[in-house]
Design a protein around this motif. Structure first.
Motif, PDB file in Angstrom:
ATOM      1  N   ASP A  26       0.933  -1.161  -0.061  1.00  0.00           N
ATOM      2  CA  ASP A  26      -0.064   0.010  -0.042  1.00  0.00           C
ATOM      3  C   ASP A  26       0.862   1.040   0.061  1.00  0.00           C
ATOM      4  OD1 ASP A  26       1.377  -0.092   2.214  1.00  0.00           O
ATOM      5  OD2 ASP A  26      -0.906  -0.342   3.773  1.00  0.00           O
ATOM      6  N   ARG A  27       1.800   0.857   0.005  1.00  0.00           N
ATOM      7  CA  ARG A  27       2.987   1.920   0.166  1.00  0.00           C
ATOM      8  C   ARG A  27       3.232   3.059  -0.543  1.00  0.00           C
ATOM      9  NH1 ARG A  27       7.614   0.565   4.033  1.00  0.00           N
ATOM     10  NH2 ARG A  27       7.440  -1.292   2.931  1.00  0.00           N
ATOM     11  N   ALA A  64       6.774   7.150   1.904  1.00  0.00           N
ATOM     12  CA  ALA A  64       6.744   6.285   2.713  1.00  0.00           C
ATOM     13  C   ALA A  64       6.112   6.327   4.331  1.00  0.00           C
ATOM     14  CB  ALA A  64       8.598   7.007   3.033  1.00  0.00           C
ATOM     15  N   ASN A  65       5.492   7.026   4.793  1.00  0.00           N
ATOM     16  CA  ASN A  65       5.136   8.054   5.337  1.00  0.00           C
ATOM     17  C   ASN A  65       3.591   8.860   5.566  1.00  0.00           C
ATOM     18  OD1 ASN A  65       6.058  10.796   6.549  1.00  0.00           O
ATOM     19  ND2 ASN A  65       7.876   9.500   7.334  1.00  0.00           N
ATOM     20  N   VAL A  68       5.911  12.020   3.952  1.00  0.00           N
ATOM     21  CA  VAL A  68       7.358  11.615   2.659  1.00  0.00           C
ATOM     22  C   VAL A  68       7.041  10.642   1.865  1.00  0.00           C
ATOM     23  CG1 VAL A  68       9.813  11.033   2.628  1.00  0.00           C
ATOM     24  CG2 VAL A  68       9.023  11.880   4.615  1.00  0.00           C
ATOM     25  N   GLU A  69       7.161  11.637   0.774  1.00  0.00           N
ATOM     26  CA  GLU A  69       6.516  11.011  -0.595  1.00  0.00           C
ATOM     27  C   GLU A  69       7.307  11.155  -2.076  1.00  0.00           C
ATOM     28  OE1 GLU A  69       2.165  11.220  -0.919  1.00  0.00           O
ATOM     29  OE2 GLU A  69       2.916  12.178  -2.276  1.00  0.00           O
ATOM     30  N   VAL A  70       7.086  10.220  -2.293  1.00  0.00           N
ATOM     31  CA  VAL A  70       8.907  10.304  -4.326  1.00  0.00           C
ATOM     32  C   VAL A  70       7.740  10.195  -4.668  1.00  0.00           C
ATOM     33  CG1 VAL A  70      10.614   9.373  -5.149  1.00  0.00           C
ATOM     34  CG2 VAL A  70      10.706   9.236  -2.221  1.00  0.00           C
TER      35      VAL A  70
END
Length: 253
Positions: A26-27, A64-65, A68-70
């Protein structure tokens, strides 16, 4: 008898496979587009042409949480059917390498958002400020008047893996809202340099390296009028295109 034993032995194997749970990450979220097109071109002069091509584009987000995203985007394959070599990208990249046109880190909470890396953004209704470059975009969030600050290495958008030294664009923008009306304001500054021009025959420098300093101030108003949206924009340019030419301009939209 041997065939029967093989069949019986296969039953628990199949049952075991069916019992394996599906694993979901799900991340990671993916979206994209698979496009297949057919072309028929009728030229006034010369031969007619027809062909087919395709493009597979993927946009990905790794979370990531909560803060925080990429983000990344790539064209996995693009090819004209029947050609001898497959290419990557949208025709803008070298044909022998896999590259991306989005790749940035995003940090955010309820009050701000920071994007750092290769990204695209545009400001103002006319996209007066639009960048597809490496850099930073910092946004102060609020419902009344969000504020954006940006600093990007400004390239020529040909994706030739080269950006001239000192070519930077800086700016600030805001979009306050007053009931059904929205106001867009932006101020931006471009600081760059023009390469020296050298005569290929004599090797003499016909024009030295020159600095470029251009600024723009823009304002726009848009009003939501039910089934229609009415807007207008006015932009003013100034500064120096090079050492001998000023940059001046006024445009309406």
């Amino acid at each position: 008898m041997k065939k029967m034993v093989k069949a019986i032995a296969a039953v628990p194997v199949l049952v075991g496979l069916a019992a394996v749970p599906a694993i979901a990450e799900d991340r990671l979220s993916l979206s994209g587009q698979m496009r297949v097109r057919a072309w028929m071109m009728d030229y006034d002069e010369g031969d007619d042409k027809s062909f087919m091509d395709h493009r597979l584009r993927i946009y990905g987000k790794i979370k990531a949480n909560e803060n925080v995203e990429v983000h990344f985007r790539t064209d996995l394959t693009e090819q004209t059917w029947g050609s001898t070599d497959s290419t990557y990208g949208a025709g803008r990249y070298p044909a022998d390498s896999m590259q991306v046109d989005r790749g940035f880190l995003q940090l955010q909470n309820d009050s701000f958002r920071l994007r750092a890396g290769l990204q695209y953004f545009e400001l103002m209704p006319s996209a007066l400020v639009s960048h597809q470059d490496e850099g930073f975009l910092f946004t102060i969030k609020n419902d009344v008047a969000p504020v954006h600050f940006f600093a990007t290495m400004d390239g020529d958008d040909t994706f030739d893996n080269e950006i001239s030294d000192e070519n930077w664009a800086f700016g600030v923008a805001s979009s306050p809202t007053f009931g059904p009306a929205k106001v867009d304001l932006v101020g931006a500054y471009f600081m760059g340099s023009q390469d020296a021009v050298v005569d290929e025959t004599t090797g003499a420098v016909t024009s030295p390296e020159q600095d470029t300093n251009i600024y723009v101030l823009g304002a726009a108003v848009s009003v939501d009028a039910g089934m229609a949206r009415i807007f207008g924009e006015l932009d003013f340019f100034g500064g120096e295109f090079n050492d001998t030419t000023d940059a001046t301009g006024l445009q309406g939209y």
